[in-house]
Design a protein around this motif. Structure first.
Motif, mmCIF file in Angstrom:
data_model
loop_
_atom_site.group_PDB
_atom_site.id
_atom_site.type_symbol
_atom_site.label_atom_id
_atom_site.label_comp_id
_atom_site.label_asym_id
_atom_site.label_seq_id
_atom_site.Cartn_x
_atom_site.Cartn_y
_atom_site.Cartn_z
ATOM 1 N N HIS A 92 0.823 -1.215 0.000
ATOM 2 C CA HIS A 92 0.000 0.000 0.000
ATOM 3 C C HIS A 92 0.853 1.261 0.000
ATOM 4 O O HIS A 92 0.395 2.337 0.376
ATOM 5 N N GLU A 103 -0.526 4.674 -1.620
ATOM 6 C CA GLU A 103 -1.502 5.407 -0.806
ATOM 7 C C GLU A 103 -0.834 6.058 0.403
ATOM 8 O O GLU A 103 -1.156 7.195 0.763
ATOM 9 N N SER A 149 -4.667 1.541 -7.390
ATOM 10 C CA SER A 149 -5.557 0.745 -6.540
ATOM 11 C C SER A 149 -5.369 -0.737 -6.835
ATOM 12 O O SER A 149 -4.963 -1.134 -7.928
ATOM 13 N N ILE A 199 -6.251 1.803 5.436
ATOM 14 C CA ILE A 199 -4.951 2.433 5.250
ATOM 15 C C ILE A 199 -4.603 3.317 6.448
ATOM 16 O O ILE A 199 -3.441 3.447 6.827
#
Length: 321
Positions: A197, A200, A231, A253
């Motif tokens: 991740h 992000e 994504s 997140i």
């Protein structure tokens, strides 16, 4: 789309992903011996064992290296792709770039380098009417996802009950646009691994660090938007520290960010005060430091062998001395 998770098969795919690193670091014959004899329940015996060779991932060089395994047994094909050699350069220089289809250009170029070799292997006559399993760790997981998409576009026809399944471990997102697979994708992340991740998280960090957002907008317009648009496909399977595994519809997140506690570590050091050319070099240095710090914070949990260990309830495979 929800699928039924087979933990034992997932473990086998994690082992194959980890063995790509063994092939790279310890030599092809070490892996060939393991796969020829089999090591149940971790990996099965494969009759055909080929090594995918390609220029070193994301590095400008003419040198070739083993970047994956192409395996065949009487009833299945397995493709395993190795991850990147340098996480820092990989994320800093290539993460935000996408091609006209919204696909990460670095990942797409990587797959293109060995696609012809891989396609020839999969479409051999003796490999027809077999189940196909594609797997990879980190960059290899991103590549596995793109390989699956390419196979679907190539007109590959799977007659029931033959299957095509993809397993990724600690893989980053591959696209800023809508990206759909017609076959099962099992995407795993260890609880302490937030590298999947990273786009992000970096986007959140840029917004929170005083002066950095505006400086990056001047240095690389659109970078923040691109990072925010990356994504993942499908739901995430989170492997907890107690070895349990659960499917998440929407990974939180913000909780990952709180775990990093990044604001207490680097916020004071990443303020942007320089101007002009000095500002551009300063922003790049701060962004690099940001990426390095985030990667180092979860590097242990990101390792391919850690995924094998977690899926195997804390036990390491016998080829790890």
């Amino acid at each position: 789309m929800k699928h039924t998770l087979n933990r034992q098969r997932s473990l086998k795919m994690a082992c194959l992903s980890q063995l790509t690193y063994v092939a790279y670091n310890e030599g092809l014959e070490v892996v060939r011996d393991i796969l020829k004899s089999g090591c149940l329940p971790l990996v099965r015996q494969y009759e055909t064992i080929e090594f995918i060779q390609a220029p070193r991932a994301l590095i400008s060089t003419s040198d070739f290296a083993c970047c994956g395994l192409a395996l065949s047994a009487p009833n299945e094909i397995a493709i395993a792709i190795r991850g990147t050699e340098n996480l820092d350069d990989y994320f800093l220089n290539l993460l935000a770039k996408s091609n006209s289809q919204g696909i990460h250009s670095g990942f797409d170029t990587f797959v293109e380098r060995f696609w012809e070799q891989l396609q020839e292997f999969i479409f051999r006559e003796y490999n027809s009417r077999k189940d196909i399993f594609i797997t990879g760790h980190s960059l290899g997981g991103a590549a596995a996802t793109l390989i699956t998409k390419r196979l679907q576009k190539s007109g590959l026809k799977l007659i029931e009950p033959y299957v095509l399944e993809t397993y990724t471990f600690g893989a980053p997102p591959v696209s800023t646009e809508e990206f759909i697979l017609d076959t099962p994708l099992y995407r795993f992340r260890n609880a302490g691994d937030f590298i999947p991740h990273l786009p992000e998280i970096i986007a959140v960090a840029i917004k929170r660090i005083p002066g950095l957002r505006g400086a990056i907008a001047n240095w690389k317009p659109g970078l923040l938007e691109t990072l925010s648009n990356y994504s993942h496909l499908e739901a995430e399977y989170l492997i907890e520290n107690d070895y349990s595994c659960r499917q998440l519809d929407e990974p939180d997140i913000s909780k990952i960010w709180q775990w990093v506690q990044f604001s207490r570590i680097l916020l004071p050091q990443l303020r942007v005060k320089t101007q002009g050319d000095e500002e551009k070099s300063g922003v790049k240095a701060r962004l690099r430091k940001l990426v390095q710090t985030l990667i180092q914070a979860s590097l242990q949990e990101h390792r391919a062998i850690k995924y094998v260990e977690r899926l195997n309830f804390g036990n390491l495979p016998p080829w790890i001395k």
